[in-house]
Design an enzyme around this catalytic site. Structure first.
Site, PDB file in Angstrom:
ATOM      1  N   GLU A 144      61.865 -35.831  78.120  1.00 23.24           N
ATOM      2  CA  GLU A 144      61.726 -36.804  79.176  1.00 23.24           C
ATOM      3  C   GLU A 144      62.635 -37.895  79.275  1.00 23.24           C
ATOM      4  OE1 GLU A 144      58.110 -39.510  78.712  1.00 23.24           O
ATOM      5  OE2 GLU A 144      57.830 -39.143  80.862  1.00 23.24           O
ATOM      6  N   CYS A 201      56.153 -41.177  84.936  1.00 24.29           N
ATOM      7  CA  CYS A 201      55.570 -40.060  84.257  1.00 24.29           C
ATOM      8  C   CYS A 201      55.339 -38.765  84.668  1.00 24.29           C
ATOM      9  CB  CYS A 201      54.020 -40.537  83.641  1.00 24.29           C
ATOM     10  SG  CYS A 201      52.955 -40.972  84.644  1.00 24.29           S
ATOM     11  N   GLU A 218      47.275 -40.876  78.750  1.00 17.27           N
ATOM     12  CA  GLU A 218      48.198 -40.551  79.970  1.00 17.27           C
ATOM     13  C   GLU A 218      49.648 -40.585  79.410  1.00 17.27           C
ATOM     14  OE1 GLU A 218      50.282 -40.138  82.682  1.00 17.27           O
ATOM     15  OE2 GLU A 218      49.566 -41.864  83.530  1.00 17.27           O
ATOM     16  N   LYS A 259      46.086 -55.036  77.410  1.00 18.41           N
ATOM     17  CA  LYS A 259      47.606 -55.486  77.209  1.00 18.41           C
ATOM     18  C   LYS A 259      48.501 -54.839  78.125  1.00 18.41           C
ATOM     19  CE  LYS A 259      50.638 -53.904  74.321  1.00 18.41           C
ATOM     20  NZ  LYS A 259      51.699 -54.410  74.978  1.00 18.41           N
TER      21      LYS A 259
HETATM   22  P1  NAI Z   1      55.564 -47.048  74.744  1.00 19.31           P
HETATM   23  O1  NAI Z   1      54.602 -45.705  74.790  1.00 19.31           O
HETATM   24  O2  NAI Z   1      56.160 -47.767  73.457  1.00 19.31           O
HETATM   25  O3  NAI Z   1      54.914 -48.592  75.520  1.00 19.31           O
HETATM   26  C1  NAI Z   1      53.611 -48.155  76.261  1.00 19.31           C
HETATM   27  C2  NAI Z   1      52.820 -49.232  75.778  1.00 19.31           C
HETATM   28  O4  NAI Z   1      52.163 -49.164  74.532  1.00 19.31           O
HETATM   29  C3  NAI Z   1      53.086 -50.694  75.870  1.00 19.31           C
HETATM   30  O5  NAI Z   1      52.191 -51.765  76.431  1.00 19.31           O
HETATM   31  C4  NAI Z   1      53.426 -50.845  74.486  1.00 19.31           C
HETATM   32  O6  NAI Z   1      53.554 -52.332  74.049  1.00 19.31           O
HETATM   33  C5  NAI Z   1      52.273 -50.331  73.697  1.00 19.31           C
HETATM   34  N1  NAI Z   1      52.687 -49.753  72.394  1.00 19.31           N
HETATM   35  C6  NAI Z   1      53.606 -49.497  71.699  1.00 19.31           C
HETATM   36  N2  NAI Z   1      53.676 -49.135  70.500  1.00 19.31           N
HETATM   37  C7  NAI Z   1      52.191 -49.064  70.344  1.00 19.31           C
HETATM   38  C8  NAI Z   1      51.473 -48.668  69.244  1.00 19.31           C
HETATM   39  N3  NAI Z   1      51.884 -48.396  67.921  1.00 19.31           N
HETATM   40  N4  NAI Z   1      50.092 -48.935  69.320  1.00 19.31           N
HETATM   41  C9  NAI Z   1      49.471 -49.293  70.637  1.00 19.31           C
HETATM   42  N5  NAI Z   1      50.218 -49.598  71.614  1.00 19.31           N
HETATM   43  C10 NAI Z   1      51.592 -49.484  71.542  1.00 19.31           C
HETATM   44  O7  NAI Z   1      56.960 -46.926  75.668  1.00 19.31           O
HETATM   45  P2  NAI Z   1      58.257 -47.514  75.558  1.00 19.31           P
HETATM   46  O8  NAI Z   1      58.547 -47.768  74.360  1.00 19.31           O
HETATM   47  O9  NAI Z   1      58.079 -48.817  76.394  1.00 19.31           O
HETATM   48  O10 NAI Z   1      59.039 -46.586  76.503  1.00 19.31           O
HETATM   49  C11 NAI Z   1      59.510 -45.497  75.650  1.00 19.31           C
HETATM   50  C12 NAI Z   1      59.595 -44.109  76.493  1.00 19.31           C
HETATM   51  O11 NAI Z   1      58.294 -43.800  76.615  1.00 19.31           O
HETATM   52  C13 NAI Z   1      60.255 -44.017  77.800  1.00 19.31           C
HETATM   53  O12 NAI Z   1      61.610 -43.823  77.813  1.00 19.31           O
HETATM   54  C14 NAI Z   1      59.351 -43.083  78.409  1.00 19.31           C
HETATM   55  O13 NAI Z   1      60.121 -41.628  78.032  1.00 19.31           O
HETATM   56  C15 NAI Z   1      58.011 -43.124  77.740  1.00 19.31           C
HETATM   57  N6  NAI Z   1      57.211 -43.865  78.653  1.00 19.31           N
HETATM   58  C16 NAI Z   1      56.351 -43.027  79.269  1.00 19.31           C
HETATM   59  C17 NAI Z   1      55.257 -43.502  80.344  1.00 19.31           C
HETATM   60  C18 NAI Z   1      54.428 -42.748  80.859  1.00 19.31           C
HETATM   61  O14 NAI Z   1      53.819 -43.285  82.004  1.00 19.31           O
HETATM   62  N7  NAI Z   1      54.193 -41.705  80.756  1.00 19.31           N
HETATM   63  C19 NAI Z   1      55.332 -44.974  80.483  1.00 19.31           C
HETATM   64  C20 NAI Z   1      56.308 -45.744  79.634  1.00 19.31           C
HETATM   65  C21 NAI Z   1      57.116 -45.149  78.668  1.00 19.31           C
END
Ligand code: NAI
Length: 777
Positions: A392, A297, A263, A190
């Site tokens: 972050e 990240c 990750e 996804k």
């Molecule tokens: P997120 O962690 O919510 O989204 C990442 C992925 O997880 C997306 O595909 C989303 O649809 C999915 N997801 C969301 N909730 C889920 C759940 N309960 N179960 C399974 N999958 C789920 O990140 P978001 O909301 O887009 O960004 C929020 C913050 O997260 C950012 O401001 C940043 O700080 C952090 N982030 C960190 C990343 C990294 O590579 N370390 C990447 C993206 C966001």
């Protein structure tokens, strides 16, 4: 303006990349997308719009997957898996190679689409994201080719659920799909809801490559779809994204037997010493924090600069910030593009506005009037406790503090709950290589930053998650050992009553910090054998766990002891056990009512000798990476490991866990076999006479069910393992979600302790840190 005039003024002229091809591709698809399931696109369903964050324009409408869609995707992957694995490594390699070639062939289309969908400058998508994605498929085509010869005991896990974020949409897809497919798995992936378009274009590539149906399935939608995948009948979840969602996934998969790699986020330190090449360090910072608008990240988001050069450094940095060009991501002259979505923009704004500490500087560059843009920002003079030094931000915001000594730099750098990456700038190679091992991070870059390659595993420690992506180490996350598993029934102690065989009261104490310790609870329990009462053992409680963990945490010096010394001590333990072999064999037979004691002792001695042999040989690697340098893949101890030892093999179960763990420099807190604990309490007499430093091995006795949670939730424990026959796997994994510690639990399956699993233990007992150092031209 003529070319001559441009040369004279050195002004930028816009050089926009055409969006025509990407728009045409979207139109060809009807601007509405279904999911990619079983080799074909489904009919578009109810969904949501995907917008270009630079302009707000709608690029396409995507479908929100339903439970039926997710089930269909998992079903297709499940059906396709045996045949895909059956193709063999060489067979799969051809497909991966074909995919790599096609990604290369369509690289410009991918780059443009990625920049339109995500907002990142075309220079980055064209020169970094897409080439690295191709490289990942090439590299893993090679891994597939080599699988049978190099990983003869490994087989595919089955179906992998993969959930990726929006910051590197195609690259994260490649990081997930390439190793999974190489090792014979099939996937349901996804993409993030903001950025699904290149994943859908990738689906098109899968069709063009003739990939068998069902091997790759892509479903679109938001977090709810992610949750459905986590809950589906898959064998593994691989997630990249926020720490909070990672934690939820850890809890949701607890006890399910699903493999998990996470990750997650970071707040990586960027350390500049006073002898650094300042101009290079500043250019490095542009890559560290303004690359991809800081939505990385491992972004070097926390600048630590040595006090003597801080003012000069910040002044130069501000001047450099003013020269950054922010705007249309499709313009090849642009340094900083658009933030991925208005929601993320709002998050960044709110975090920056909430800060009252330090001094804020925002680049004096021309800002576009519309679109999701945030100016390059620097906040200096922060204390390590300020929220923006800890949280972050995931935006183009650099926070900065100063330090005086190298020791202070390390302390500040490690003062975070994360542990993803770190950067060190100094012209002094001695200093850089002295600092690198002290930084708590999965990746360290020396005089460079944000370098990635398929050959060097990427991933973090602490709350940045667990598992590595890329390199040999990344493959273990997509394989398991060959062979069938057997269920493990609860092992019961021999029941009994009555007086001791020996009239003297023998209540064995526990072993904490190199000393015998009475249980805090003040309670003990009798241990019976066939011939009657054999003795008593203490019942450890939460406080005993705390004391043992404290002792283990205090024995830090062990991690620095040489492999040679650790080997010597392990040999010595083996020797001393050998001298008392008969006594231990009798003890085991008396507790278990069997006659396998002698064999168990002999195998335990072998296990100790094997761990001793490995102590100075389980080396890291040097990865040749396609840059002017090498990546040193160093194996570091995990830290403090808490383990519930096997019930059925009271000595061998304990030794098989302890020996490889301490061979690698870890300290252990071991809960002895619950029904047969007396072999463990006898064993510490061996430890006492074998020069094992205090706190390296700690032994508790008592109920596994009671010890599981305190061990798994203790913040100073880095990993928890369980080979217990009590049903504690789910509880351990749930409690471990708190600080995202590593877990290895048996989920009620049996381990054959007569087989030497040392390599698995050595792997679980180490973390790989990739240190990128300049080398050669
Ligand atoms: P997120 O962690 O919510 O989204 C990442 C992925 O997880 C997306 O595909 C989303 O649809 C999915 N997801 C969301 N909730 C889920 C759940 N309960 N179960 C399974 N999958 C789920 O990140 P978001 O909301 O887009 O960004 C929020 C913050 O997260 C950012 O401001 C940043 O700080 C952090 N982030 C960190 C990343 C990294 O590579 N370390 C990447 C993206 C966001």
């Amino acid at each position: 303006m003529s070319v001559k005039e441009i040369f004279e003024t050195m002004d930028y002229g816009p050089a926009p990349e055409s969006a025509a091809e990407a728009l045409a591709w979207l139109v060809d698809q009807g601007d509405r997308f279904g999911h990619f399931i079983n080799g074909a696109f489904t009919k578009p369903g109810d969904g949501f719009e995907s917008r270009n964050p630079a302009t707000g324009e709608v690029l396409a409408t995507l479908s929100q997957a339903s439970q039926t869609d997710v089930d269909a995707a998992v079903d297709a992957a499940r059906k396709a898996q045996p045949k895909w694995e059956g193709l063999g490594g060489a067979g799969r390699a051809r497909y991966l190679y074909a995919v790599a070639r096609l990604l290369q062939k369509h690289s410009r289309l991918f780059a443009v689409l990625e920049s339109m969908d995500n907002g990142k400058p075309i220079r980055e998508s064209r020169d970094i994201d897409i080439p690295l994605a191709q490289r990942h498929f090439y590299y893993h085509a090679g891994m597939a080719q080599l699988m049978e010869s190099e990983l003869p005991d490994a087989e595919a896990l089955g179906v992998c659920g993969q959930i990726i974020p929006w910051n590197f949409p195609l690259l994260m897809l490649a990081w997930k799909i390439a190793p999974a497919l190489a090792m014979g798995n099939t996937v349901v992936l996804k993409p993030a809801e903001y950025t699904s378009l290149t994943a859908l274009l990738f689906a098109d590539i899968c069709i063009q490559a003739g990939l068998p149906k069902g091997v790759v399935n892509i479903v679109t939608g938001d977090g709810a779809v992610g949750e459905m995948i986590v809950g589906a009948d898959v064998d593994k979840i691989a997630f990249t994204g926020s720490t909070s969602v990672g934690r939820r996934i850890r809890e949701a998969t607890a006890g399910s037997g699903k493999e998990l790699t996470l990750e997650l986020g970071g707040k990586s330190a960027y350390i500049v010493f006073d002898d650094a090449d300042i101009d290079s360090a500043i250019e490095g910072l542009v890559d560290a924090i303004w690359f991809n608008q800081g939505q990385v990240c491992c972004a070097g988001s926390r600048l630590l600069v040595q006090e003597g050069i801080a003012d000069r450094f910040h002044t130069k940095l501000r001047a450099r910030m003013d020269g950054l060009r922010i705007g249309n991501p499709l313009d090849k002259c642009i340094d900083v593009g658009a933030v991925v979505d208005p929601v993320q923009l709002q998050t960044i704004k709110a975090m920056v506005e909430s800060n009252t500490a330090g001094e804020l500087y925002q680049a004096a560059c021309d800002m576009p009037e519309n679109g999701c843009y945030f100016p390059p920002t620097l906040i200096t003079g922060l204390e390590t406790s300020d929220p923006l030094m800890q949280e972050e931000i995931f935006g183009p915001v650099l926070v900065s503090s100063t330090f005086r000594t190298p020791g202070e730099a390390v302390e500040l750098a490690n003062n975070t709950r994360y542990g993803l990456a770190a950067t060190v700038w100094t012209e002094n190679v001695n200093l850089a290589l002295d600092i690198a091992p002290k930084l708590v991070a999965g990746v360290v870059w020396v005089n460079a930053t944000n370098l990635f390659d398929a050959a060097a595993g990427f991933g973090g420690v602490r709350e940045s998650g667990f598992g590595r992506e890329g390199g040999w180490e990344g493959l273990s996350a997509y394989t398991k050992s060959k062979g069938k598993t057997k269920p493990l029934a609860k092992v019961e102690a021999i029941a009994g009553e009555g007086a001791p065989v020996d009239p003297i009261d023998r209540t064995a104490k526990m072993y904490v910090g190199g000393k015998q310790a009475r249980p805090d609870s003040g309670y003990s329990k009798p241990i019976y054998g066939k011939s009657g009462l054999l003795g008593h053992v203490g019942l450890a409680n939460r406080k005993d766990v705390r004391n043992a963990v404290e002792a283990a945490a205090g024995a830090k010096g062990w991690a620095k002891a040489t492999g040679h010394l650790r080997a010597q001590i392990l040999y010595f333990i083996g020797e001393n056990l050998s001298a008392r072999a008969d006594e231990f064999a009798h003890r085991i037979d008396a507790m278990t009512g069997k006659t396998t004691g002698a064999k168990e002792v002999e195998t335990s001695i072998q296990r100790l000798f094997t761990a001793a042999a490995w102590a100075d040989k389980y080396d890291g690697q040097v990865h040749g990476v396609p840059i002017r340098g090498v990546a040193l893949a160093m194996k570091e101890p995990t830290g403090v490991i808490g383990a519930l030892c096997a019930d059925e093999a009271p000595l061998l179960g304990l030794v098989s866990v302890m020996a490889p763990a301490i061979a690698m420099g870890n300290r252990v807190v071991l809960a002895a076999s619950e029904p047969y604990p007396l072999a463990a309490t006898d064993f510490y007499q061996i430890l006492e006479t074998s020069d094992v430093p205090a706190g390296v091995v700690n032994i508790l006795t008592g109920s596994h069910a009671e010890l599981a949670k305190p061990l798994a939730s203790h913040l100073n424990v880095d990993a928890v393992w369980s080979f217990s026959s009590s049903d504690v796997s789910a509880e351990i994994e749930k409690a471990a979600a708190g600080n995202l510690k590593r877990t290895w639990v048996n989920n009620a399956t049996a381990t054959d302790w007569s087989v030497d699993h040392s390599r698995k233990f050595l792997q679980a007992a180490t973390e790989i840190k990739n240190i990128w150092v300049p080398y050669g031209e």
